[in-house]
Design a protein around this motif. Structure first.
Motif, PDB file in Angstrom:
ATOM      1  N   TYR A   1     -29.859  12.754  -8.902  1.00 27.63           N
ATOM      2  CA  TYR A   1     -29.950  13.097 -10.313  1.00 27.63           C
ATOM      3  C   TYR A   1     -28.681  12.677 -11.041  1.00 27.63           C
ATOM      4  CZ  TYR A   1     -34.077  15.674  -9.004  1.00 27.63           C
ATOM      5  OH  TYR A   1     -35.323  16.002  -8.533  1.00 27.63           O
ATOM      6  N   THR A   2     -28.850  11.951 -12.137  1.00 26.17           N
ATOM      7  CA  THR A   2     -27.730  11.407 -12.898  1.00 26.17           C
ATOM      8  C   THR A   2     -26.735  12.494 -13.301  1.00 26.17           C
ATOM      9  OG1 THR A   2     -29.179   9.680 -13.733  1.00 26.17           O
ATOM     10  CG2 THR A   2     -27.137  10.037 -14.938  1.00 26.17           C
ATOM     11  N   GLY A   3     -27.205  13.642 -13.704  1.00 30.76           N
ATOM     12  CA  GLY A   3     -26.345  14.701 -14.222  1.00 30.76           C
ATOM     13  C   GLY A   3     -25.394  15.310 -13.224  1.00 30.76           C
ATOM     14  N   ILE A   4     -25.595  15.088 -11.933  1.00 33.34           N
ATOM     15  CA  ILE A   4     -24.669  15.668 -10.951  1.00 33.34           C
ATOM     16  C   ILE A   4     -23.910  14.606 -10.169  1.00 33.34           C
ATOM     17  CG2 ILE A   4     -25.983  17.800 -10.689  1.00 33.34           C
ATOM     18  CD1 ILE A   4     -27.014  16.640  -8.020  1.00 33.34           C
ATOM     19  N   MET A   5     -24.006  13.383 -10.594  1.00 32.91           N
ATOM     20  CA  MET A   5     -23.288  12.315  -9.899  1.00 32.91           C
ATOM     21  C   MET A   5     -21.844  12.227 -10.391  1.00 32.91           C
ATOM     22  SD  MET A   5     -26.242   9.432  -9.659  1.00 32.91           S
ATOM     23  CE  MET A   5     -25.292   8.411  -8.567  1.00 32.91           C
ATOM     24  N   ALA A   6     -20.964  11.790  -9.518  1.00 34.68           N
ATOM     25  CA  ALA A   6     -19.553  11.634  -9.878  1.00 34.68           C
ATOM     26  C   ALA A   6     -19.337  10.254 -10.489  1.00 34.68           C
ATOM     27  CB  ALA A   6     -18.674  11.782  -8.642  1.00 34.68           C
TER      28      ALA A   6
ATOM     29  N   GLU B   1     -11.305   2.238 -12.154  1.00 38.53           N
ATOM     30  CA  GLU B   1     -12.148   1.249 -11.491  1.00 38.53           C
ATOM     31  C   GLU B   1     -11.892   1.239  -9.987  1.00 38.53           C
ATOM     32  OE1 GLU B   1     -13.186  -3.454 -12.015  1.00 38.53           O
ATOM     33  OE2 GLU B   1     -12.400  -2.326 -13.714  1.00 38.53           O
ATOM     34  N   ASN B   2     -12.934   1.219  -9.208  1.00 45.98           N
ATOM     35  CA  ASN B   2     -12.914   1.184  -7.729  1.00 45.98           C
ATOM     36  C   ASN B   2     -12.393   2.468  -7.080  1.00 45.98           C
ATOM     37  OD1 ASN B   2     -13.815  -1.541  -7.870  1.00 45.98           O
ATOM     38  ND2 ASN B   2     -11.695  -2.195  -8.159  1.00 45.98           N
ATOM     39  N   ALA B   3     -12.215   3.524  -7.852  1.00 39.70           N
ATOM     40  CA  ALA B   3     -11.645   4.763  -7.312  1.00 39.70           C
ATOM     41  C   ALA B   3     -12.539   5.421  -6.259  1.00 39.70           C
ATOM     42  CB  ALA B   3     -11.369   5.750  -8.441  1.00 39.70           C
ATOM     43  N   LEU B   4     -13.837   5.184  -6.314  1.00 46.48           N
ATOM     44  CA  LEU B   4     -14.746   5.827  -5.361  1.00 46.48           C
ATOM     45  C   LEU B   4     -15.318   4.857  -4.331  1.00 46.48           C
ATOM     46  CD1 LEU B   4     -16.721   8.115  -7.857  1.00 46.48           C
ATOM     47  CD2 LEU B   4     -14.782   8.725  -6.409  1.00 46.48           C
ATOM     48  N   ASP B   5     -14.723   3.678  -4.224  1.00 45.86           N
ATOM     49  CA  ASP B   5     -15.263   2.654  -3.331  1.00 45.86           C
ATOM     50  C   ASP B   5     -15.398   3.113  -1.878  1.00 45.86           C
ATOM     51  OD1 ASP B   5     -15.507   0.979  -5.453  1.00 45.86           O
ATOM     52  OD2 ASP B   5     -13.958  -0.443  -4.812  1.00 45.86           O
TER      53      ASP B   5
END
Length: 73
Positions: free
Chosen positions: A7-12, A17-21
């Motif tokens: 669900y879009t509303g609970i995604m980080a 940029e690239n911080a969650l790679d």
């Protein structure tokens, strides 16, 4: 989510940029996130009554939390 959907509303979202790679994991929701409705009503009674309104930003958030992300990652 337990239903296997994203669900879009609970995604980080990354702040840089690239911080969650290289970040991965699972989300586990606690039972404490589901309040006792009797306690909640008692708590709410401590606040002055206000006219219930639905603001544009609330409607946008409501739409986002039920939107399913179909992006292939």
């Amino acid at each position: 989510m337990p239903d296997g959907k994203y669900y879009t509303g609970i995604m980080a979202l990354p702040l840089q940029e690239n911080a969650l790679d290289h970040v991965q994991g699972q989300v586990f929701f606690s039972e404490c996130m589901e309040p006792d409705l009797t306690t909640l009503v008692t708590y709410d009674e401590n606040f002055p009554k206000k006219k219930k309104q639905l603001l544009d930003c609330q409607a946008e958030f409501e739409a986002a939390v039920v939107e399913i992300d179909t992006t292939v990652y």
